[in-house]
Write a protein that holds these residues in place. Structure first.
Motif, PDB file in Angstrom:
ATOM      1  N   LEU A 237       0.826  -1.205   0.000  1.00  0.00           N
ATOM      2  CA  LEU A 237       0.000   0.000   0.000  1.00  0.00           C
ATOM      3  C   LEU A 237       0.865   1.262   0.000  1.00  0.00           C
ATOM      4  O   LEU A 237       0.527   2.247  -0.670  1.00  0.00           O
ATOM      5  CB  LEU A 237      -0.935  -0.009   1.210  1.00  0.00           C
ATOM      6  N   LEU A 238       1.983   1.233   0.727  1.00  0.00           N
ATOM      7  CA  LEU A 238       2.890   2.385   0.703  1.00  0.00           C
ATOM      8  C   LEU A 238       3.527   2.561  -0.673  1.00  0.00           C
ATOM      9  O   LEU A 238       3.756   3.686  -1.127  1.00  0.00           O
ATOM     10  CB  LEU A 238       3.966   2.220   1.777  1.00  0.00           C
ATOM     11  N   SER A 239       3.800   1.459  -1.359  1.00  0.00           N
ATOM     12  CA  SER A 239       4.368   1.528  -2.706  1.00  0.00           C
ATOM     13  C   SER A 239       3.364   2.142  -3.677  1.00  0.00           C
ATOM     14  O   SER A 239       3.736   2.947  -4.549  1.00  0.00           O
ATOM     15  CB  SER A 239       4.782   0.134  -3.181  1.00  0.00           C
ATOM     16  N   LEU A 240       2.099   1.776  -3.536  1.00  0.00           N
ATOM     17  CA  LEU A 240       1.067   2.362  -4.399  1.00  0.00           C
ATOM     18  C   LEU A 240       0.967   3.861  -4.146  1.00  0.00           C
ATOM     19  O   LEU A 240       0.776   4.650  -5.080  1.00  0.00           O
ATOM     20  CB  LEU A 240      -0.284   1.695  -4.155  1.00  0.00           C
ATOM     21  N   GLN A 241       1.084   4.250  -2.888  1.00  0.00           N
ATOM     22  CA  GLN A 241       1.042   5.677  -2.565  1.00  0.00           C
ATOM     23  C   GLN A 241       2.217   6.392  -3.225  1.00  0.00           C
ATOM     24  O   GLN A 241       2.063   7.490  -3.772  1.00  0.00           O
ATOM     25  CB  GLN A 241       1.068   5.856  -1.037  1.00  0.00           C
ATOM     26  N   ALA A 242       3.395   5.771  -3.186  1.00  0.00           N
ATOM     27  CA  ALA A 242       4.580   6.394  -3.775  1.00  0.00           C
ATOM     28  C   ALA A 242       4.446   6.550  -5.289  1.00  0.00           C
ATOM     29  O   ALA A 242       5.007   7.480  -5.883  1.00  0.00           O
ATOM     30  CB  ALA A 242       5.825   5.566  -3.434  1.00  0.00           C
ATOM     31  N   LEU A 243       3.693   5.669  -5.920  1.00  0.00           N
ATOM     32  CA  LEU A 243       3.515   5.719  -7.374  1.00  0.00           C
ATOM     33  C   LEU A 243       2.574   6.835  -7.827  1.00  0.00           C
ATOM     34  O   LEU A 243       2.445   7.082  -9.025  1.00  0.00           O
ATOM     35  CB  LEU A 243       2.999   4.370  -7.881  1.00  0.00           C
ATOM     36  N   GLU A 244       1.891   7.479  -6.885  1.00  0.00           N
ATOM     37  CA  GLU A 244       0.983   8.602  -7.200  1.00  0.00           C
ATOM     38  C   GLU A 244      -0.096   8.185  -8.201  1.00  0.00           C
ATOM     39  O   GLU A 244      -0.404   8.898  -9.160  1.00  0.00           O
ATOM     40  CB  GLU A 244       1.779   9.793  -7.756  1.00  0.00           C
ATOM     41  N   LEU A 245      -0.695   7.043  -7.966  1.00  0.00           N
ATOM     42  CA  LEU A 245      -1.575   6.431  -8.965  1.00  0.00           C
ATOM     43  C   LEU A 245      -2.875   7.179  -9.253  1.00  0.00           C
ATOM     44  O   LEU A 245      -3.401   7.062 -10.366  1.00  0.00           O
ATOM     45  CB  LEU A 245      -1.866   4.982  -8.565  1.00  0.00           C
ATOM     46  N   PRO A 246      -3.450   7.941  -8.315  1.00  0.00           N
ATOM     47  CA  PRO A 246      -4.676   8.656  -8.691  1.00  0.00           C
ATOM     48  C   PRO A 246      -4.502   9.587  -9.883  1.00  0.00           C
ATOM     49  O   PRO A 246      -5.467   9.869 -10.599  1.00  0.00           O
ATOM     50  CB  PRO A 246      -5.012   9.442  -7.409  1.00  0.00           C
ATOM     51  N   LYS A 356      19.945  -1.085  -3.338  1.00  0.00           N
ATOM     52  CA  LYS A 356      19.725   0.361  -3.201  1.00  0.00           C
ATOM     53  C   LYS A 356      20.763   1.127  -4.019  1.00  0.00           C
ATOM     54  O   LYS A 356      20.428   2.080  -4.748  1.00  0.00           O
ATOM     55  CB  LYS A 356      19.788   0.766  -1.736  1.00  0.00           C
ATOM     56  N   ASN A 357      22.026   0.738  -3.904  1.00  0.00           N
ATOM     57  CA  ASN A 357      23.086   1.424  -4.643  1.00  0.00           C
ATOM     58  C   ASN A 357      22.919   1.247  -6.146  1.00  0.00           C
ATOM     59  O   ASN A 357      23.165   2.176  -6.929  1.00  0.00           O
ATOM     60  CB  ASN A 357      24.456   0.908  -4.193  1.00  0.00           C
ATOM     61  N   MET A 375      11.989   5.731   2.277  1.00  0.00           N
ATOM     62  CA  MET A 375      11.235   5.359   3.467  1.00  0.00           C
ATOM     63  C   MET A 375      11.630   3.947   3.878  1.00  0.00           C
ATOM     64  O   MET A 375      11.575   3.022   3.062  1.00  0.00           O
ATOM     65  CB  MET A 375       9.728   5.421   3.186  1.00  0.00           C
ATOM     66  N   GLN A 376      12.010   3.759   5.125  1.00  0.00           N
ATOM     67  CA  GLN A 376      12.435   2.444   5.598  1.00  0.00           C
ATOM     68  C   GLN A 376      11.356   1.854   6.502  1.00  0.00           C
ATOM     69  O   GLN A 376      10.887   2.499   7.436  1.00  0.00           O
ATOM     70  CB  GLN A 376      13.752   2.526   6.362  1.00  0.00           C
ATOM     71  N   ASN A 383      13.449  -8.501   7.165  1.00  0.00           N
ATOM     72  CA  ASN A 383      14.484  -7.485   7.035  1.00  0.00           C
ATOM     73  C   ASN A 383      13.862  -6.126   6.704  1.00  0.00           C
ATOM     74  O   ASN A 383      12.799  -6.057   6.074  1.00  0.00           O
ATOM     75  CB  ASN A 383      15.473  -7.872   5.933  1.00  0.00           C
ATOM     76  N   PRO A 384      14.505  -5.038   7.110  1.00  0.00           N
ATOM     77  CA  PRO A 384      13.999  -3.701   6.746  1.00  0.00           C
ATOM     78  C   PRO A 384      13.936  -3.543   5.227  1.00  0.00           C
ATOM     79  O   PRO A 384      14.772  -4.077   4.500  1.00  0.00           O
ATOM     80  CB  PRO A 384      15.028  -2.753   7.359  1.00  0.00           C
TER      81      PRO A 384
END
Length: 395
Positions: A237-246, A356-357, A375-376, A383-384
């Motif tokens: 759900l946080l990933s969907l928020q990051a994608l700015e899907l609306p 990440k790198n 965001m972690q 794992n984080p």
């Protein structure tokens, strides 16, 4: 050019106003579908010319060009998914005079004595399933559908049953307005799937469906039962928020595995076109099973190596989620970035410092702008995970 567009129904004795009859009597060039010709031929003057409306429409408009005035017969209201809109798109400067009739869904609502001001209207006449699927996912309680020879009432019922939309009833109207052939039938979806209906027809669906927000991980069928091979629900759900899907139109999910990101996206943002990619053949079964389990029709998924998949015919994304990269992250991001629309974003969940790198290096190489601080998130004993995001700059 001048067009007079006359709406009719399936009745050859449709009561046309005298003004319209006079226009027909004085006319020379007429146009419409073959069925319209059959219905109106007895009213046409001698020595008339008829232009069939068939595909490709470019050829039809080419035939219109030599004529100053064309009288067109159309079904119902020509502005309701009708030919008047086609004329306006192709000849925006044309003069149009319109004489509408009730459209078929209005007529069916009249027969049923149900209000239709709150009905969601979907046309499947020569169109894909997308808007119909969207209406189902959004839980519309009353859906009016225009059909064709492929998207028949039986095919529609089968699709709904296949994806778990059982709590609807379907009413089908055939040959509405035709005093000899008109027929209205109300059926369950199971009954409809086994019946045949004559064309033309339309239908109204009534019922309900509850939308879901955040599907528990254990409800998905997993790859070999491996719980770690799914993007966990809070991360999802946080990933969907990051994608700015609306604000987006097309989302690509690269490395979909169980299909959880694609399915959650489809359910929460059904206006989106979702295109998914997975290298493992097992992904085919997982996507088909999970999409049906959660009522998420319309996901366009592809099995095979994303890097060798022909994407030239696919809609360009303005949002990309990378769920798996097999050690080829830079190459995947390069291919995605080449078609990513300006202002679009790429999101990936990283579980190691190495990935990440790789993501950050790829952004620098490809000229993508890193967004905010990652965001972690830590869930239970896993794992984080860092949610990484970059954007393609506006040109």
């Amino acid at each position: 050019m001048k067009f007079t567009i006359i709406g009719i129904n399936d009745n050859k004795d449709y009561p046309l106003p005298q003004e319209v009859r006079d226009i027909i009597y004085r006319g020379q060039v007429f146009s419409g579908g073959k069925r319209h010709h059959e219905l109106m031929a007895h009213l046409l003057p001698e020595h008339y010319q008829w232009i069939d409306i068939t595909v490709p429409l470019s050829e039809v408009f080419h035939q219109y060009q030599p004529h100053e005035h064309v009288i067109v017969f159309a079904s119902g209201d020509p502005l309701f998914f009708g030919f008047a809109n086609t004329v306006r798109r192709n000849l925006p400067d044309a003069e149009i005079t319109l004489f509408p009739a009730f459209n078929s869904l209005q007529m069916l609502a009249h027969r049923l004595l149900i209000p239709y001001h709150d009905m969601r209207i979907v046309s499947l006449t020569g169109r894909p399933w997308h808007e119909f699927d969207r209406a189902l996912i959004e839980g519309c309680g009353k859906i009016g559908v225009l059909t064709d020879g492929t998207h028949t009432p039986a095919a529609i019922a089968e699709r709904m049953l296949d994806y778990g939309y059982h709590d609807y009833r379907m009413t089908v109207g055939e040959h509405l307005g035709n005093p000899e052939k008109e027929r209205v039938r109300e059926c369950t979806l199971k009954e409809t799937a086994s019946l045949e209906f004559s064309q033309p027809n339309c239908l109204i669906l009534t019922g309900s469906h509850q939308r879901r927000w955040g599907i528990p991980d254990h409800e998905f069928e997993l790859l070999n039962g491996r719980e770690r091979m799914i993007t966990k629900m809070p991360i999802r759900l946080l990933s969907l928020q990051a994608l700015e899907l609306p604000r987006k139109q097309v989302m690509w999910d690269i490395g979909f595995c169980t299909g959880s990101i694609s399915i959650e996206t489809r359910l929460q943002f059904p206006h989106l076109h979702v295109v998914a990619f997975e290298i493992r053949e097992e992904g085919r079964h997982l996507m088909e099973t999970n999409a049906r389990r959660f009522g998420a029709p319309g996901i366009d998924f592809h099995i095979g190596d994303f890097l060798t998949t022909d994407t030239t015919t696919l809609p360009q994304p303005d949002a990309v989620f990378i769920g798996g990269h097999g050690g080829k992250l830079c190459e995947i991001m390069k291919k995605a970035a080449e078609v990513l629309l300006p202002g679009g974003c790429i999101v990936m969940n990283s579980v190691t410092e190495e990935s990440k790198n790789l993501f950050m290096d790829a952004c620098q190489t490809l000229g993508l702008e890193l967004c905010d601080s990652p965001m972690q998130i830590t869930i239970n004993d896993y794992n984080p995970i860092e949610i990484l995001k970059c954007k393609k700059l506006e040109s």
